[in-house]
Design a protein around this motif. Structure first.
Motif, PDB file in Angstrom:
ATOM      1  N   GLU A  24       0.817  -1.211   0.000  1.00 36.47           N
ATOM      2  CA  GLU A  24       0.000   0.000   0.000  1.00 36.47           C
ATOM      3  C   GLU A  24       0.853   1.265   0.000  1.00 36.47           C
ATOM      4  O   GLU A  24       0.319   2.370  -0.083  1.00 36.47           O
ATOM      5  CB  GLU A  24      -0.925   0.005   1.223  1.00 36.47           C
ATOM      6  N   GLY A  25       2.182   1.087   0.131  1.00 31.70           N
ATOM      7  CA  GLY A  25       3.072   2.240   0.052  1.00 31.70           C
ATOM      8  C   GLY A  25       3.454   2.845   1.388  1.00 31.70           C
ATOM      9  O   GLY A  25       3.979   3.975   1.428  1.00 31.70           O
ATOM     10  N   TYR A  26       3.246   2.139   2.476  1.00 33.53           N
ATOM     11  CA  TYR A  26       3.584   2.665   3.794  1.00 33.53           C
ATOM     12  C   TYR A  26       4.952   2.160   4.259  1.00 33.53           C
ATOM     13  O   TYR A  26       5.320   1.000   4.012  1.00 33.53           O
ATOM     14  CB  TYR A  26       2.533   2.258   4.828  1.00 33.53           C
ATOM     15  N   GLU A  27       5.696   3.030   4.932  1.00 37.56           N
ATOM     16  CA  GLU A  27       6.918   2.600   5.605  1.00 37.56           C
ATOM     17  C   GLU A  27       6.507   1.867   6.876  1.00 37.56           C
ATOM     18  O   GLU A  27       5.781   2.427   7.702  1.00 37.56           O
ATOM     19  CB  GLU A  27       7.792   3.814   5.929  1.00 37.56           C
ATOM     20  N   THR A  28       6.955   0.630   7.038  1.00 33.95           N
ATOM     21  CA  THR A  28       6.432  -0.214   8.094  1.00 33.95           C
ATOM     22  C   THR A  28       7.534  -0.713   9.025  1.00 33.95           C
ATOM     23  O   THR A  28       8.601  -1.145   8.571  1.00 33.95           O
ATOM     24  CB  THR A  28       5.695  -1.436   7.508  1.00 33.95           C
ATOM     25  N   TYR A  29       7.262  -0.631  10.341  1.00 33.31           N
ATOM     26  CA  TYR A  29       8.131  -1.206  11.365  1.00 33.31           C
ATOM     27  C   TYR A  29       7.338  -2.296  12.080  1.00 33.31           C
ATOM     28  O   TYR A  29       6.110  -2.204  12.204  1.00 33.31           O
ATOM     29  CB  TYR A  29       8.581  -0.157  12.377  1.00 33.31           C
ATOM     30  N   THR A  30       8.048  -3.305  12.580  1.00 30.31           N
ATOM     31  CA  THR A  30       7.349  -4.401  13.257  1.00 30.31           C
ATOM     32  C   THR A  30       8.004  -4.719  14.596  1.00 30.31           C
ATOM     33  O   THR A  30       9.209  -4.529  14.784  1.00 30.31           O
ATOM     34  CB  THR A  30       7.349  -5.677  12.390  1.00 30.31           C
ATOM     35  N   ASP A  98      -9.441   3.061  16.578  1.00 30.13           N
ATOM     36  CA  ASP A  98     -10.406   2.072  16.104  1.00 30.13           C
ATOM     37  C   ASP A  98     -10.101   0.730  16.757  1.00 30.13           C
ATOM     38  O   ASP A  98      -9.013   0.496  17.295  1.00 30.13           O
ATOM     39  CB  ASP A  98     -10.326   1.937  14.581  1.00 30.13           C
ATOM     40  N   TYR A  99     -11.087  -0.141  16.722  1.00 28.87           N
ATOM     41  CA  TYR A  99     -10.947  -1.505  17.250  1.00 28.87           C
ATOM     42  C   TYR A  99     -11.532  -2.423  16.193  1.00 28.87           C
ATOM     43  O   TYR A  99     -12.701  -2.295  15.838  1.00 28.87           O
ATOM     44  CB  TYR A  99     -11.712  -1.621  18.571  1.00 28.87           C
ATOM     45  N   ILE A 100     -10.718  -3.349  15.680  1.00 30.27           N
ATOM     46  CA  ILE A 100     -11.190  -4.207  14.612  1.00 30.27           C
ATOM     47  C   ILE A 100     -11.014  -5.674  14.973  1.00 30.27           C
ATOM     48  O   ILE A 100     -10.244  -6.025  15.870  1.00 30.27           O
ATOM     49  CB  ILE A 100     -10.453  -3.916  13.278  1.00 30.27           C
ATOM     50  N   HIS A 101     -11.733  -6.510  14.260  1.00 24.96           N
ATOM     51  CA  HIS A 101     -11.628  -7.961  14.445  1.00 24.96           C
ATOM     52  C   HIS A 101     -10.429  -8.467  13.647  1.00 24.96           C
ATOM     53  O   HIS A 101     -10.329  -8.256  12.443  1.00 24.96           O
ATOM     54  CB  HIS A 101     -12.916  -8.636  13.958  1.00 24.96           C
ATOM     55  N   LYS A 102      -9.501  -9.136  14.323  1.00 22.04           N
ATOM     56  CA  LYS A 102      -8.311  -9.675  13.660  1.00 22.04           C
ATOM     57  C   LYS A 102      -8.699 -10.909  12.865  1.00 22.04           C
ATOM     58  O   LYS A 102      -9.223 -11.875  13.415  1.00 22.04           O
ATOM     59  CB  LYS A 102      -7.251 -10.022  14.705  1.00 22.04           C
ATOM     60  N   SER A 110      -7.757  -2.544   6.144  1.00 24.90           N
ATOM     61  CA  SER A 110      -7.463  -1.573   5.092  1.00 24.90           C
ATOM     62  C   SER A 110      -8.343  -0.334   5.219  1.00 24.90           C
ATOM     63  O   SER A 110      -7.859   0.802   5.118  1.00 24.90           O
ATOM     64  CB  SER A 110      -7.669  -2.225   3.724  1.00 24.90           C
ATOM     65  N   ALA A 111      -9.638  -0.549   5.458  1.00 30.83           N
ATOM     66  CA  ALA A 111     -10.565   0.581   5.597  1.00 30.83           C
ATOM     67  C   ALA A 111     -10.212   1.427   6.814  1.00 30.83           C
ATOM     68  O   ALA A 111     -10.258   2.663   6.767  1.00 30.83           O
ATOM     69  CB  ALA A 111     -11.995   0.059   5.709  1.00 30.83           C
ATOM     70  N   SER A 112      -9.842   0.771   7.921  1.00 30.29           N
ATOM     71  CA  SER A 112      -9.491   1.496   9.139  1.00 30.29           C
ATOM     72  C   SER A 112      -8.216   2.297   8.955  1.00 30.29           C
ATOM     73  O   SER A 112      -8.116   3.440   9.418  1.00 30.29           O
ATOM     74  CB  SER A 112      -9.337   0.508  10.304  1.00 30.29           C
ATOM     75  N   ARG A 114      -7.025   3.519   6.085  1.00 30.78           N
ATOM     76  CA  ARG A 114      -7.320   4.661   5.202  1.00 30.78           C
ATOM     77  C   ARG A 114      -7.997   5.788   5.981  1.00 30.78           C
ATOM     78  O   ARG A 114      -7.671   6.966   5.808  1.00 30.78           O
ATOM     79  CB  ARG A 114      -8.212   4.220   4.041  1.00 30.78           C
ATOM     80  N   LYS A 115      -8.925   5.413   6.835  1.00 32.90           N
ATOM     81  CA  LYS A 115      -9.629   6.428   7.620  1.00 32.90           C
ATOM     82  C   LYS A 115      -8.674   7.107   8.595  1.00 32.90           C
ATOM     83  O   LYS A 115      -8.720   8.330   8.779  1.00 32.90           O
ATOM     84  CB  LYS A 115     -10.793   5.786   8.381  1.00 32.90           C
ATOM     85  N   ALA A 116      -7.794   6.332   9.228  1.00 31.36           N
ATOM     86  CA  ALA A 116      -6.828   6.905  10.164  1.00 31.36           C
ATOM     87  C   ALA A 116      -5.882   7.860   9.456  1.00 31.36           C
ATOM     88  O   ALA A 116      -5.570   8.949   9.959  1.00 31.36           O
ATOM     89  CB  ALA A 116      -6.041   5.786  10.843  1.00 31.36           C
ATOM     90  N   MET A 117      -5.403   7.476   8.259  1.00 31.40           N
ATOM     91  CA  MET A 117      -4.491   8.332   7.509  1.00 31.40           C
ATOM     92  C   MET A 117      -5.173   9.610   7.039  1.00 31.40           C
ATOM     93  O   MET A 117      -4.567  10.685   7.002  1.00 31.40           O
ATOM     94  CB  MET A 117      -3.915   7.564   6.316  1.00 31.40           C
TER      95      MET A 117
END
Length: 479
Positions: A24-30, A98-102, A110-112, A114-117
């Protein structure tokens, strides 16, 4: 490039989310533990954190609290394989975005994200709001920069030099009592300000409330009681909804204003009046005088000096400053740091009719402030205002109901009836007192309007869901 930190003890899930976010183009840390995730958050300052609450080394809620304490601007999406009501409530109360079901399906995540960004992007563009938000809330302030409000401020200054009777007219929610308090504060600040809502008390009790009573004057009069006129002393007696006062009591009030003395109910001794009287009404008293519902001599006695409060729809230039002022109050009351509203929300505000005036605006901002995810309130934070909005090109036409006729083609009675029915449906189950607060009208006014439009509170305003559920269960169970 926006950055995201993912904290998850499940290596397979961690890699799947990392891979998805990278595409999706995000810089990601884990991080695979809560402790490592917290340390990485301090080092990298990511824009967003996605975390599984079921961590092996520490309680997920504790990490969530520490993340938000470390950086109040960060957005956190919490997830769990088996979400429960209690955990969802606690997470959102702490301040998660937000709180989502894993799950294996990435669509909800993905929707969460996008909304956060989107919210983060809006938050970044808050320099203007930060400068404007220096306006502090001070109880008793009247906000207004337009010509009408400036004239009212001038009148308040002149009126405060004397103790003459004042009549304040205006629709519900325009700030009539607030103006009365300002007059009082500039006239006799060390004396009491006593407010009486004439529509909320029945006639027999209102007389005793205003003038007091002697012991034994009626069945439950076990002791002498001083009325509001006496309790106000040399201060101010504010008579709100004066139009709802009965004609009989109007006559007694007129005599008091003329003679500046009265007798308690059941008493014979004269009591001198020292308080200044300020009356307020949301009705046209001149019309009521012509209809024989209000005494003309009392009207002239009250109308020595009059102030007409303009409705909010006639002062759109005041909305930006008024919104910032009310948001300062909202932030103080609910512990948030809302900076402002987006440009499209402000544009809609300035085109809205505001039937409930400033009170309606404040209620909208409180509700939005409680539920908002970001520091700038967007369209999605005002479903009451935008869910019925029909967008046509650059023009905005507000509709009262789905498929309904636009406001421009409705009579005022049509608009009022539909608005009352909408509130009854939306606030189904609330009592009449609560509905009066929402509508910004008195209980007698509500009763008259329900009768006028043939609306049954028991039919249209009672929540039958529990009763219908009970009946369905009984029918299914059989005899």
């Amino acid at each position: 490039m926006s950055s995201i930190l993912v904290i998850d003890g499940d290596h397979s899930a961690l890699e799947k989310i990392r891979h998805f976010l990278a595409k999706e183009g995000y810089e990601t840390y884990t991080a695979s533990t809560g402790t490592d995730g917290l340390n990485l958050c301090v080092q990298k300052s990511p824009d967003l954190v996605i975390m599984d609450l079921a961590l092996s080394d520490v309680d997920g809620l504790t990490i969530l609290e520490e993340l938000l304490e470390e950086n109040e601007r960060i957005k956190v999406i919490a997830m769990m394989s088996c979400p429960e009501m209690g955990s969802i409530v606690r997470v959102m109360k702490i301040g998660a975005f937000d709180y989502i079901h894993k799950s294996e399906d990435m669509s909800e995540l993905s929707a969460s994200v996008r909304k956060a960004m989107s919210t983060l992007d809006l938050d970044r563009r808050t320099d203007r709001f930060s400068r404007e938000s220096t306006l502090e809330f001070r109880k008793g302030d009247i906000i207004g920069t337009g010509k009408d409000m400036r004239e009212i401020f001038k009148m308040v200054g002149v009126i405060s030099q004397s103790r003459t009777t004042v009549l304040i007219e205006g629709e519900s929610g325009t700030g009539k009592e607030l103006v009365a308090k300002v007059i009082h504060s500039h006239t006799s600040p060390n004396e009491p300000f006593i407010a009486v809502n004439c529509s909320a008390i029945v006639e027999t009790l209102l007389e005793s409330e205003l003038f007091g009573h002697e012991k034994g004057s009626f069945t439950s009069a076990f002791n002498r009681q001083l009325g509001k006129f006496e309790l106000a002393r040399y201060g101010t007696l504010f008579l709100d909804e004066i139009s709802e006062m009965s004609v009989n009591l109007q006559a007694k009030l007129l005599r008091v204003l003329q003679e500046m003395e009265f007798e308690r109910v059941g008493g014979k001794d004269k009591v001198h009046v020292h308080a200044r009287v300020i009356a307020a009404t949301n009705k046209n008293l001149r019309t009521l005088v012509r209809e024989g519902k209000f005494r003309p001599d009392l009207f002239y006695r009250l109308n020595i000096v009059s102030i007409k409060m303009p409705p909010l729809r006639e002062r759109p230039e005041d909305l930006p400053r008024l919104v910032q002022y009310l948001l300062a109050k909202v932030n103080r009351d609910i512990g948030r740091r809302i900076l402002g509203v987006s440009d499209d929300v402000m544009e809609a505000f300035q085109g809205h009719d505001w039937p409930g005036n400033v009170r309606e605006l404040e209620n909208l901002l409180v509700r939005a402030g409680v539920m908002a995810k970001g520091r700038i309130l967007e369209k999605s934070d005002f479903p009451e205002l935008f869910e019925k909005q029909d967008l046509s090109g650059s023009e905005q036409t507000f509709r009262l109901e789905e498929g309904g006729t636009s406001c421009e083609l409705l009579t005022l009675d049509d608009v009022e009836e539909q608005h009352i029915r909408k509130i009854l449906q939306r606030e189904r189950g609330k009592n009449k007192g609560e509905l009066c607060d929402i509508l910004g009208i008195s209980r007698p006014t509500l009763e008259r309007k329900l009768e006028k439009y043939g609306i049954s509170f028991e039919r249209d305003g009672f929540d039958r869901s529990l009763e219908e559920e009970r009946l369905a269960v009984e029918e299914k169970a059989g005899p």
